[in-house]
Design a protein around this motif. Structure first.
Motif, PDB file in Angstrom:
ATOM      1  N   PRO A  41       6.307  18.773  -9.402  1.00  0.00           N
ATOM      2  CA  PRO A  41       6.598  19.314  -8.062  1.00  0.00           C
ATOM      3  C   PRO A  41       5.763  18.606  -6.998  1.00  0.00           C
ATOM      4  N   ALA A  42       6.387  18.300  -5.879  1.00  0.00           N
ATOM      5  CA  ALA A  42       5.695  17.565  -4.822  1.00  0.00           C
ATOM      6  C   ALA A  42       6.278  17.940  -3.466  1.00  0.00           C
ATOM      7  N   VAL A  43       5.442  17.844  -2.450  1.00  0.00           N
ATOM      8  CA  VAL A  43       5.847  18.139  -1.073  1.00  0.00           C
ATOM      9  C   VAL A  43       5.837  16.831  -0.287  1.00  0.00           C
ATOM     10  N   ARG A  44       6.928  16.545   0.393  1.00  0.00           N
ATOM     11  CA  ARG A  44       6.991  15.307   1.164  1.00  0.00           C
ATOM     12  C   ARG A  44       6.204  15.456   2.462  1.00  0.00           C
ATOM     13  N   ILE A  45       5.472  14.385   2.795  1.00  0.00           N
ATOM     14  CA  ILE A  45       4.677  14.360   4.024  1.00  0.00           C
ATOM     15  C   ILE A  45       5.301  13.346   4.962  1.00  0.00           C
ATOM     16  N   GLY A  46       5.767  13.791   6.105  1.00  0.00           N
ATOM     17  CA  GLY A  46       6.433  12.887   7.031  1.00  0.00           C
ATOM     18  C   GLY A  46       7.904  12.742   6.696  1.00  0.00           C
ATOM     19  N   HIS A  47       8.602  11.973   7.504  1.00  0.00           N
ATOM     20  CA  HIS A  47      10.042  11.816   7.349  1.00  0.00           C
ATOM     21  C   HIS A  47      10.414  10.353   7.505  1.00  0.00           C
ATOM     22  N   GLY A  48      11.528   9.967   6.885  1.00  0.00           N
ATOM     23  CA  GLY A  48      11.991   8.595   7.006  1.00  0.00           C
ATOM     24  C   GLY A  48      11.259   7.651   6.075  1.00  0.00           C
ATOM     25  N   ASP A  49      11.640   6.375   6.138  1.00  0.00           N
ATOM     26  CA  ASP A  49      11.066   5.357   5.267  1.00  0.00           C
ATOM     27  C   ASP A  49       9.605   5.086   5.647  1.00  0.00           C
ATOM     28  N   PHE A  50       8.747   5.092   4.636  1.00  0.00           N
ATOM     29  CA  PHE A  50       7.313   4.941   4.855  1.00  0.00           C
ATOM     30  C   PHE A  50       6.848   3.488   4.700  1.00  0.00           C
ATOM     31  N   SER A  51       7.781   2.545   4.513  1.00  0.00           N
ATOM     32  CA  SER A  51       7.409   1.159   4.221  1.00  0.00           C
ATOM     33  C   SER A  51       6.557   0.540   5.321  1.00  0.00           C
ATOM     34  N   THR A  52       6.971   0.716   6.572  1.00  0.00           N
ATOM     35  CA  THR A  52       6.214   0.117   7.676  1.00  0.00           C
ATOM     36  C   THR A  52       4.798   0.674   7.735  1.00  0.00           C
ATOM     37  N   GLY A  53       4.677   1.976   7.583  1.00  0.00           N
ATOM     38  CA  GLY A  53       3.356   2.585   7.576  1.00  0.00           C
ATOM     39  C   GLY A  53       2.518   2.109   6.402  1.00  0.00           C
ATOM     40  N   LEU A  54       3.161   1.874   5.270  1.00  0.00           N
ATOM     41  CA  LEU A  54       2.427   1.442   4.076  1.00  0.00           C
ATOM     42  C   LEU A  54       1.893   0.019   4.250  1.00  0.00           C
ATOM     43  N   HIS A  55       2.606  -0.816   4.985  1.00  0.00           N
ATOM     44  CA  HIS A  55       2.084  -2.145   5.308  1.00  0.00           C
ATOM     45  C   HIS A  55       0.759  -2.019   6.078  1.00  0.00           C
ATOM     46  N   ARG A  56       0.738  -1.107   7.026  1.00  0.00           N
ATOM     47  CA  ARG A  56      -0.486  -0.933   7.821  1.00  0.00           C
ATOM     48  C   ARG A  56      -1.610  -0.335   6.971  1.00  0.00           C
ATOM     49  N   VAL A  57      -1.253   0.555   6.056  1.00  0.00           N
ATOM     50  CA  VAL A  57      -2.260   1.130   5.152  1.00  0.00           C
ATOM     51  C   VAL A  57      -2.898   0.030   4.308  1.00  0.00           C
ATOM     52  N   ARG A  58      -2.065  -0.866   3.777  1.00  0.00           N
ATOM     53  CA  ARG A  58      -2.613  -1.960   2.970  1.00  0.00           C
ATOM     54  C   ARG A  58      -3.503  -2.876   3.802  1.00  0.00           C
ATOM     55  N   ASP A  59      -3.117  -3.138   5.046  1.00  0.00           N
ATOM     56  CA  ASP A  59      -3.930  -4.005   5.901  1.00  0.00           C
ATOM     57  C   ASP A  59      -5.316  -3.393   6.137  1.00  0.00           C
ATOM     58  N   VAL A  60      -5.356  -2.103   6.413  1.00  0.00           N
ATOM     59  CA  VAL A  60      -6.641  -1.431   6.621  1.00  0.00           C
ATOM     60  C   VAL A  60      -7.474  -1.483   5.347  1.00  0.00           C
ATOM     61  N   ALA A  61      -6.841  -1.195   4.209  1.00  0.00           N
ATOM     62  CA  ALA A  61      -7.564  -1.215   2.934  1.00  0.00           C
ATOM     63  C   ALA A  61      -8.115  -2.610   2.639  1.00  0.00           C
TER      64      ALA A  61
END
Length: 343
Positions: free
Chosen positions: A186-206
């Motif tokens: 069981p899981a709860v979705r956080i946010g809406h829509g495709d998260f790919s663009t945000g994930l690119h920024r997450v990787r850049d910060v990391a």
């Protein structure tokens, strides 16, 4: 690179905590507040930026401190901020600011940290699959997972009670990695829509924060090597007095300084974060690997004993070079894309 007075104070405070405490994470988390550096003030955090994250990472890297800083305060927190889901994210961010630990499950066994794909799949309100190399996944109070949903990549909070967590045994014993199995969890979705663009920024910060950690490790490894070269004698002289070794030390000094410059260039105002993060990750990985290898060689036999720290720097260099993508992968991001030719 110029630090503000507040940033210098943060640097000194973190360094003092790291040097004084055998386990510096509790005082850094509870008294300094580094777990909530990136979290906005309205959620109980400090509302700091990328530069502050790098300052902390550099000091932790100097002493190879085992902590959930990179996995929780950087990677998972960045994902929550990118999701933009006010209600769910607010509760989770407040919990992290108070000291909880979060982990982000993302990549599969191939170790490819690709922002366009994930190891797990989601259908409705359940997540299935197996995620590998989850930073501090065995200790996490909050488990986030990137999963392929029908409308693209999504960020989910999974029920920790219904996953199987298997701690890995990495070469670098200071970096906790976990394999997590989801079985229609069981899981709860956080946010809406495709998260790919945000994930690119997450990787850049990391990558930018990891690069600062690598620069700190490289600087400390060089300091220890220089100090040892002044003590170890051959032919009645300290080996550090030999011309050939002076040249090698000078080359390593250049690597360390350029690594630090590359890392902190990412957090300069108006920086091209994506491009510079790729440069920093590639260069700092290579720099730390080179310095650590030279540390092993120049220390001689003592470097391969369990009691000496040289092997720990070597293992950290190997592990961080793989984390968030190998150097050649990030270098390929810098190559210009050429149109395909017909024929």
């Amino acid at each position: 690179m110029t630090l503000t007075d507040e940033q210098v104070s943060l640097q000194r405070t973190v360094r003092a905590a790291v040097e004084r405490h055998p386990d510096p994470w509790p005082p850094l988390r509870d008294q300094v507040g580094v777990a909530g550096l990136l979290i906005p003030e309205e959620y109980g955090g400090l509302g700091a930026g990328l530069r502050e994250l790098q300052i902390v990472a550099e000091e932790l890297g100097r002493r190879l401190v085992p902590s959930p800083f990179l996995g929780s305060a950087v990677l998972a927190t960045s994902a929550l901020l990118e999701a933009g889901d006010g209600e769910v994210a607010a509760w989770l961010l407040s919990s992290l600011a108070e000291g909880s630990t979060a982990a982000l499950a993302w990549t599969s066994g191939d170790g490819e940290w690709n922002p366009s794909k994930a190891a797990c799949t989601a259908s409705g309100s359940v997540v299935d699959g197996r995620a590998c190399y989850v930073l501090d996944g065995d200790l996490a109070d909050i488990l986030l997972v990137i999963a392929e949903a029908p409308d693209g990549l999504g960020l989910f909070e999974a029920d920790l009670r219904q996953v199987r967590r298997i701690p890995s045994t990495p070469m670098d014993e200071t970096r906790r990695l976990t394999e997590i199995h989801f079985g229609n969890t069981p899981a709860v979705r956080i946010g809406h829509g495709d998260f790919s663009t945000g994930l690119h920024r997450v990787r850049d910060v990391a990558c930018a924060v990891l690069a600062a950690e690598q620069a700190g490790s490289a600087a400390r490894a060089l300091e220890l090597t220089v100090a040892y070269s002044k003590q170890r004698e051959q032919f009645g002289r300290p080996i550090g007095s030999f011309q050939a070794l002076k040249h090698r030390m000078a080359d390593l000094h250049v690597l360390v300084e350029t690594a630090r410059s590359a890392a902190f260039a990412v957090s300069e105002p108006d920086a091209d974060v994506s491009r510079l993060a790729a440069v920093a990750k590639a260069h700092c990985s290579e720099s730390l690997s080179t310095v650590a290898a030279e540390m092993i060689q120049l220390h001689g036999g003592i470097a391969i004993t369990w009691e000496h720290d040289a092997h720990r720097f070597f293992k950290r260099a190997h592990g961080t070079a793989q984390l968030f993508g190998q150097p050649h992968h990030h270098l390929s991001r810098l190559l210009p894309r050429t149109p395909a030719t017909a024929g």
